[in-house]
Design an enzyme around this catalytic site. Structure first.
Site, PDB file in Angstrom:
ATOM      1  N   PHE A 140      25.689  49.493  27.791  1.00 20.73           N
ATOM      2  CA  PHE A 140      27.018  49.994  27.431  1.00 20.73           C
ATOM      3  C   PHE A 140      27.902  48.803  27.125  1.00 20.73           C
ATOM      4  CE2 PHE A 140      31.372  51.337  27.932  1.00 20.73           C
ATOM      5  CZ  PHE A 140      31.385  52.526  27.226  1.00 20.73           C
ATOM      6  N   ASP A 225      27.553  40.311  28.671  1.00 19.13           N
ATOM      7  CA  ASP A 225      28.625  41.284  28.862  1.00 19.13           C
ATOM      8  C   ASP A 225      28.841  41.422  30.360  1.00 19.13           C
ATOM      9  OD1 ASP A 225      30.282  43.414  29.229  1.00 19.13           O
ATOM     10  OD2 ASP A 225      29.300  44.724  27.771  1.00 19.13           O
ATOM     11  N   LYS A 254      37.655  44.777  32.873  1.00 23.16           N
ATOM     12  CA  LYS A 254      37.775  45.579  34.092  1.00 23.16           C
ATOM     13  C   LYS A 254      38.633  44.948  35.203  1.00 23.16           C
ATOM     14  CE  LYS A 254      34.691  49.186  33.268  1.00 23.16           C
ATOM     15  NZ  LYS A 254      33.747  49.056  32.163  1.00 23.16           N
TER      16      LYS A 254
HETATM   17  C1  PLP Z   1      33.592  49.243  30.696  1.00 22.99           C
HETATM   18  C2  PLP Z   1      32.652  48.398  29.932  1.00 22.99           C
HETATM   19  C3  PLP Z   1      32.890  48.059  28.580  1.00 22.99           C
HETATM   20  C4  PLP Z   1      34.059  48.604  27.802  1.00 22.99           C
HETATM   21  O1  PLP Z   1      35.290  48.234  28.336  1.00 22.99           O
HETATM   22  P1  PLP Z   1      36.611  49.055  27.950  1.00 22.99           P
HETATM   23  O2  PLP Z   1      37.723  48.306  28.624  1.00 22.99           O
HETATM   24  O3  PLP Z   1      36.432  50.450  28.434  1.00 22.99           O
HETATM   25  O4  PLP Z   1      36.744  49.010  26.480  1.00 22.99           O
HETATM   26  C5  PLP Z   1      31.980  47.221  27.967  1.00 22.99           C
HETATM   27  N1  PLP Z   1      30.914  46.737  28.611  1.00 22.99           N
HETATM   28  C6  PLP Z   1      30.660  47.027  29.914  1.00 22.99           C
HETATM   29  C7  PLP Z   1      29.478  46.428  30.582  1.00 22.99           C
HETATM   30  C8  PLP Z   1      31.507  47.885  30.593  1.00 22.99           C
HETATM   31  O5  PLP Z   1      31.246  48.208  31.863  1.00 22.99           O
END
Ligand code: PLP
Length: 406
Positions: A140, A225, A254
């Protein structure tokens, strides 16, 4: 239910896009790991707004930093430097072990920036057709067109003409598959050190180092990420610090500003030059208010034994979840995680949303990850007693789920 709550719910249903499956609960305030709804009902927050509220709710230092900055200067755009932002940049680079940073407003924007930089890096090296971006199945990375394309879950692509060109996916944790896919047309490899939304899946030992070696061999960039795993969540500032495998780019968001919207991508000096003046930008990113909030979070991580606390609480949580798997093997099949990002995988026949709803009815808030995992990502300040309260509620819910079996 009070008239006020009824009215709020009616307006919510009439006017918000229905992209979420929200229950009939309106949250009003919080303190530490507790939140209260408009009916005065208290909940134990063990999801932290999806791994965001790192310092818990209404943390005095965070509140004070935001209030003071709001009274001083909120926003200037990036026509000028602002003091909290410069200080946040220096501190984030030091804590994150990277050289430079670009601030965004969200995780998905951090990913977009990393995608653009990855391609631009090769463009700057007279290699404009080196565009390939390789990510993993079940990953994700966000919801904008680029980030959703990297997200290795076809359900998120439907109707959007995603993925964009030159993006491909291979199984997570599989170095051989990555070796077969990555070549001299690959601009960058994007990987989460622990797949979060995909179901709380830590990378197998040696995976990150293997990716580093592979990327070095073909000249591709390695992007971690760490939007979910970063900012102390796994017991180190970034999860890659556990292995010491240096990425070229790392994305964060986050927990970075304790709940004030902010994201960032951090880079090494070597790749930073590819984004020269005019090649990337943002109006809000790095504004003074969000930066002041981020500084309060960085101070808490730097100056207190908070990181050791995350490690200890993470071990306690994972041990507790493992014990529940041992106790309820018919409904719970595995527990895993790193630091305070843990998940318990439920058996195929158990509906995770039902379990999440039952926990909420008992006053405990968690989130789901993937199709079968209940995720715990509490505020980093969570106490042992609070974790035990959550584990005890989950024990009760799993016991009932087991009884409900045919
Ligand atoms: C939450 C998340 C995203 C996206 O972040 P947003 O602030 O919702 O756009 C991308 N990568 C990872 C691993 C995430 O947990």
């Amino acid at each position: 239910m009070s008239d006020q709550t009824e009215r709020l719910l009616a307006d919510a249903r009439a006017h918000l896009l229905e992209t979420y499956r929200q229950p009939a609960v309106v949250l009003e305030r919080g303190e530490g790991c507790r939140v209260w709804d408009t009916e005065g009902r208290a909940y134990l927050d063990l999801y932290a707004g999806i791994a965001v509220s790192a310092l818990g709710h209404a943390h005095p230092a965070l509140v004070q930093a935001i209030a003071a900055q709001a009274g001083k200067l909120i926003h200037t755009a990036n026509y000028f430097y602002n003091e909290p932002n410069v200080r946040a940049a220096a501190k984030l680079c030091a804590l994150g072990k990277m050289d430079r940073v670009f601030f965004t407003n969200s995780g998905t924007e951090a990913i977009e920036g990393a995608m653009k930089l990855s391609r631009r890096f090769h463009f700057a090296q007279q290699n404009p057709t080196r565009l390939g971006l390789v990510a993993t199945h079940n990953s994700f990375h966000g919801r904008t067109m680029g980030a959703v394309s990297l997200t290795g879950q076809p359900k998120y692509w439907e109707g959007f003409d995603a993925p964009i060109a030159h993006v491909s996916h291979v199984p997570y944790g599989d170095l051989d598959a990555m070796n077969r896919r990555v070549n001299d047309q690959t601009a960058a490899v994007f990987v989460e050190p622990v797949q979060g939304e995909g179901g709380v899946l830590p990378a197998p030992p040696g995976y990150l180092q293997g990716l580093r070696d592979l990327c070095d061999r073909v000249g591709a960039l390695l992007v971690f990420d760490e939007i979910q795993t970063g900012i102390g969540r796994t017991g180190k500032f970034f999860a890659w610090h556990h292995e010491g495998v240096q990425p070229d780019i790392v994305c964060a968001a986050k927990g970075i500003a304790g709940g004030v919207p902010m994201g960032a991508f951090l880079v090494t000096e070597r790749v930073s030059k590819a984004l020269s003046p005019g090649t990337h930008g943002t109006t809000f990113g790095g504004n003074a208010l969000a930066s002041a909030a981020a500084l309060a979070v960085f101070d808490a991580l730097e100056n207190s034994p908070l990181m050791a606390h995350v490690v200890a609480m993470g071990e306690h949580l994972l041990a507790g979840l493992s014990a529940l798997v041992a106790k309820h093997p018919e409904v719970a099949v595995a527990a895993r995680g790193r630091g305070l990002l843990c998940g318990i995988e439920l058996a195929k026949h158990v509906d995770v949303r039902t379990v999440m709803d039952a926990l909420r009815a008992k006053g405990v808030l968690v989130s789901t990850a993937g199709t079968s995992v209940i995720r715990f990502a509490p505020p980093l300040v969570v106490s042992r007693d609070e974790l035990d309260e959550g584990l005890s509620a989950l024990n009760d819910v799993l016991a009932v789920s087991m009884k409900a079996l045919p």
